[in-house]
Write an enzyme that holds these catalytic residues in place. Structure first.
Site: not given
Ligand code: DQA
Length: 147
Positions: A10-11, A18, A23, A74, A77, A98, A100, A107
């Site tokens: 998501p996102n 964003r 990011y 990735n 959230a 995984e 990020h 964080r």
């Molecule tokens: C994320 C870290 C997550 O906590 C966050 O909700 C994201 C991006 C990252 O790539 O740093 O959406 O996965």
């Protein structure tokens, strides 16, 4: 040839605009392009999927059973909330790296637990878009060694 599912949660479709201080400024399409370049160099085939919906991500993982040798994920959230996503990874029994963009461990406290890490081959966090390239490299090395 290694077939790899690259899954963005998501996102992540909003990358580029964003919270760029967290990011980075690359769009998702630009990150996918860099991953494709690396895959071409390594003789691997990628399918890149992004969804804002947990069920769609789970469906993509299930489908990967039929064609992929591993995945780079990735989960956004959902990392911190989704037992269902974790179970999907376990269910298909494919190696999953995984990744990020940000270092989730420096964080907010709610980001410091990942449901996915416990079933992942490994975790790369904190290197911006390079986290994806490092994750893909690690997965391809692992698949080659296993072959
Ligand atoms: C994320 C870290 C997550 O906590 C966050 O909700 C994201 C991006 C990252 O790539 O740093 O959406 O996965």
């Amino acid at each position: 040839m290694a077939n790899v599912l690259v899954l963005h949660g998501p996102n992540l479709n909003l990358l580029g605009t964003r919270e760029p201080e967290l990011y980075g400024r690359l769009t998702l399409a630009e990150i996918n392009e860099r991953l494709e370049q690396l895959a071409a160099q390594r003789g691997a085939m990628l399918r890149c999927v992004q969804s804002n919906h947990e069920g769609a991500l789970i469906d993509a993982i299930h489908e990967a059973r039929t064609w992929a040798h591993g995945m780079v994920i990735n989960p956004g959230a959902l990392t911190h909330t989704s037992i269902a996503l974790r179970d999907a990874i376990t269910a298909v029994a494919l190696p999953a790296v995984e990744v990020h963009l940000s270092n989730i461990h420096r964080r907010e406290s709610f980001r410091q637990h990942s449901y996915v890490s416990g079933v992942a081959l490994g975790v790369v966090a904190g290197f911006g878009w390079r986290s994806y390239l490092l994750g893909l490299t690690a997965l391809l090395d692992h698949l080659e060694e296993r072959a």
